[in-house]
Design a protein around this motif. Structure first.
Motif, mmCIF file in Angstrom:
data_model
loop_
_atom_site.group_PDB
_atom_site.id
_atom_site.type_symbol
_atom_site.label_atom_id
_atom_site.label_comp_id
_atom_site.label_asym_id
_atom_site.label_seq_id
_atom_site.Cartn_x
_atom_site.Cartn_y
_atom_site.Cartn_z
ATOM 1 N N HIS A 137 0.863 -1.183 0.000
ATOM 2 C CA HIS A 137 0.000 0.000 0.000
ATOM 3 C C HIS A 137 0.897 1.231 0.000
ATOM 4 C CE1 HIS A 137 -3.902 1.936 0.649
ATOM 5 N NE2 HIS A 137 -3.246 2.810 1.404
ATOM 6 N N MET A 138 0.581 2.180 -0.852
ATOM 7 C CA MET A 138 1.397 3.387 -0.940
ATOM 8 C C MET A 138 0.846 4.470 -0.022
ATOM 9 S SD MET A 138 2.348 5.607 -4.294
ATOM 10 C CE MET A 138 3.688 6.825 -4.218
ATOM 11 N N VAL A 139 1.712 5.022 0.810
ATOM 12 C CA VAL A 139 1.324 6.091 1.735
ATOM 13 C C VAL A 139 2.078 7.354 1.344
ATOM 14 C CG1 VAL A 139 1.233 6.838 4.140
ATOM 15 C CG2 VAL A 139 1.001 4.394 3.580
ATOM 16 N N ILE A 140 1.320 8.379 0.992
ATOM 17 C CA ILE A 140 1.925 9.634 0.553
ATOM 18 C C ILE A 140 1.629 10.713 1.594
ATOM 19 C CG2 ILE A 140 1.921 11.417 -1.253
ATOM 20 C CD1 ILE A 140 0.808 9.240 -3.191
ATOM 21 N N VAL A 141 2.610 11.538 1.892
ATOM 22 C CA VAL A 141 2.373 12.767 2.655
ATOM 23 C C VAL A 141 2.537 13.904 1.657
ATOM 24 C CG1 VAL A 141 3.247 14.291 4.466
ATOM 25 C CG2 VAL A 141 3.185 11.815 4.852
ATOM 26 N N LYS A 218 -4.588 -2.608 7.055
ATOM 27 C CA LYS A 218 -4.499 -3.258 5.743
ATOM 28 C C LYS A 218 -3.420 -4.340 5.791
ATOM 29 C CE LYS A 218 -5.556 1.152 3.492
ATOM 30 N NZ LYS A 218 -6.984 0.980 3.208
ATOM 31 N N PRO A 219 -3.707 -5.484 5.166
ATOM 32 C CA PRO A 219 -2.684 -6.520 5.156
ATOM 33 C C PRO A 219 -1.510 -6.090 4.268
ATOM 34 C CG PRO A 219 -4.499 -7.129 3.723
ATOM 35 C CD PRO A 219 -4.895 -5.847 4.395
ATOM 36 N N GLY A 220 -0.372 -6.680 4.472
ATOM 37 C CA GLY A 220 0.764 -6.390 3.590
ATOM 38 C C GLY A 220 1.606 -5.233 4.072
ATOM 39 N N ARG A 221 2.459 -4.796 3.158
ATOM 40 C CA ARG A 221 3.470 -3.807 3.514
ATOM 41 C C ARG A 221 3.098 -2.422 2.999
ATOM 42 N NH1 ARG A 221 8.228 -7.142 0.755
ATOM 43 N NH2 ARG A 221 6.515 -7.511 -0.703
ATOM 44 N N VAL A 222 3.935 -1.430 3.293
ATOM 45 C CA VAL A 222 3.687 -0.070 2.814
ATOM 46 C C VAL A 222 4.955 0.495 2.164
ATOM 47 C CG1 VAL A 222 1.946 0.441 4.588
ATOM 48 C CG2 VAL A 222 4.330 1.074 4.987
ATOM 49 N N LEU A 259 4.622 3.290 10.979
ATOM 50 C CA LEU A 259 4.505 2.436 9.785
ATOM 51 C C LEU A 259 5.837 1.863 9.305
ATOM 52 C CD1 LEU A 259 1.866 4.491 7.751
ATOM 53 C CD2 LEU A 259 1.489 2.405 9.098
ATOM 54 N N SER A 260 6.935 2.321 9.877
ATOM 55 C CA SER A 260 8.249 1.893 9.372
ATOM 56 C C SER A 260 8.424 0.383 9.438
ATOM 57 C CB SER A 260 9.374 2.589 10.153
ATOM 58 O OG SER A 260 9.362 2.186 11.496
ATOM 59 N N TYR A 261 7.830 -0.253 10.445
ATOM 60 C CA TYR A 261 8.058 -1.695 10.618
ATOM 61 C C TYR A 261 7.533 -2.509 9.446
ATOM 62 C CZ TYR A 261 3.196 -2.812 11.844
ATOM 63 O OH TYR A 261 1.833 -3.012 11.800
ATOM 64 N N LYS A 262 6.541 -1.943 8.725
ATOM 65 C CA LYS A 262 6.012 -2.685 7.577
ATOM 66 C C LYS A 262 6.344 -1.993 6.252
ATOM 67 C CE LYS A 262 1.499 -2.976 7.412
ATOM 68 N NZ LYS A 262 0.066 -3.118 7.655
ATOM 69 N N ALA A 263 7.352 -1.120 6.296
ATOM 70 C CA ALA A 263 7.730 -0.376 5.085
ATOM 71 C C ALA A 263 8.787 -1.126 4.279
ATOM 72 C CB ALA A 263 8.254 1.006 5.463
#
Ligand code: MN
Ligand code: MN
Length: 303
Positions: A137-141, A218-222, A259-263
């Motif tokens: 999943h993409m997380v944008i700031v 959400k499942p999965g990574r970011v 969120l870093s742990y799943k990045a």
């Protein structure tokens, strides 16, 4: 002043296109590293204030003054295996630069490492997005929706990043936080709702944790892409297109550390040192430290 210890050899199979610069805590060769920093000095599609091509140098210079010991995590960044490939060769050709970013991030993901890309303007992110696996999943700031189909005749303009990312990733795979600048054309785009835009005003009203929780469920990574203008100009004044009423520095930090742990990777872009009083470069450097320290802390506690 930070004390950053001794450096090891700077080796990589991409030597041909990289300079020999190194952020202070990067003591490992590419082969031995978990985190791979690299700069992309490119700002050719910027529409207002240029200068983000100088950001990688500025961030490295500021970073020297940060302690390697991250006090809030009681973590010494010299324990993290960080390499720095230096800066990518300069080019005025956005398609070429995005292709090179794709090539570099592809290799880094292939080797199971975490890219930390220093822009440059936001357009470079598209190269990394092309390599994101299905579960990411993409997380944008960002202050801006970056949802123009094309801008100044260019589909890879930095004003089109989220639109391009949506085309690559598909619906419901992008959350953009800090939104407060959207053109009518973008707002009326039939695909606008396929990205979750979280206005900075909603963050103010409900708190950043509510939105981080939504992403975390959400499942999965970011993959995290930080356009520095998502943060309020009070904290990050030196950006290409500043916009009032942004996130605080603490909210940006909170997002990164939770969120870093799943990045699987991160980029920091749109910082233009030409307009800096020293705050923006230091905040960018600190966000890198927070990303790595929080991620390592989690990893160590969950072995
Ligand atoms: Mn942007
Ligand atoms: Mn922006």
């Amino acid at each position: 002043m930070g004390n950053h210890g001794d450096a090891k050899d700077h080796a990589s199979e991409l030597k041909d296109i990289f300079s020999l610069k190194r952020i202070a805590d990067a003591k490992y060769s590419y082969e031995d590293s978990d985190y791979v920093i690299f700069g992309v000095p490119f700002d050719n599609t910027s529409s207002y204030r240029r200068g983000s091509k100088y950001a990688p140098d500025s961030i490295r210079s500021a970073y020297v003054n940060l302690e390697s010991f991250e006090f809030s995590y009681r973590f010494d960044l010299l324990r993290a295996r960080i390499s720095d490939l230096g800066d990518m060769e300069e080019s005025e050709d956005v398609e070429y630069v995005v292709d090179q970013v794709e090539r570099v991030t592809k290799m880094i993901f292939r080797d199971g490492k975490i890219p930390i890309m220093l822009g440059g303007e936001h357009s470079i992110t598209v190269g990394a997005v092309r390599n994101l696996p299905e579960d990411v999943h993409m997380v944008i700031v960002d202050a801006h929706s970056d949802f123009r189909d094309s801008y100044m005749g260019n589909k890879l303009n930095h004003a089109c990043v989220t639109k391009r990312a949506l085309e690559i990733l598909g619906p419901n795979r992008i959350t953009s936080i800090g939104t407060r600048s959207v053109s009518l054309e973008e707002y009326q785009d039939p695909d606008f709702d396929k990205v979750e835009f979280v206005p900075s005003f909603s963050v103010r009203e409900y708190g950043i944790d509510r939105f981080i929780n939504d992403i975390e469920r959400k499942p999965g990574r970011v993959y995290i892409s930080i356009d520095m203008d998502g943060i309020d100009p009070a904290y990050a004044p030196a950006v290409g297109t500043p916009e009032p009423f942004g996130l605080t520095d603490y909210e940006a930090r909170r997002l990164v550390e939770r969120l870093s742990y799943k990045a699987i990777g991160m980029d920091i872009n749109e910082f233009s040192p030409l307009y800096d009083n020293g705050n923006t470069s230091m905040l960018a450097g600190k966000l890198i430290q927070i990303f790595i320290a929080s991620r390592e802390k989690y990893r160590i506690e969950h072995i």
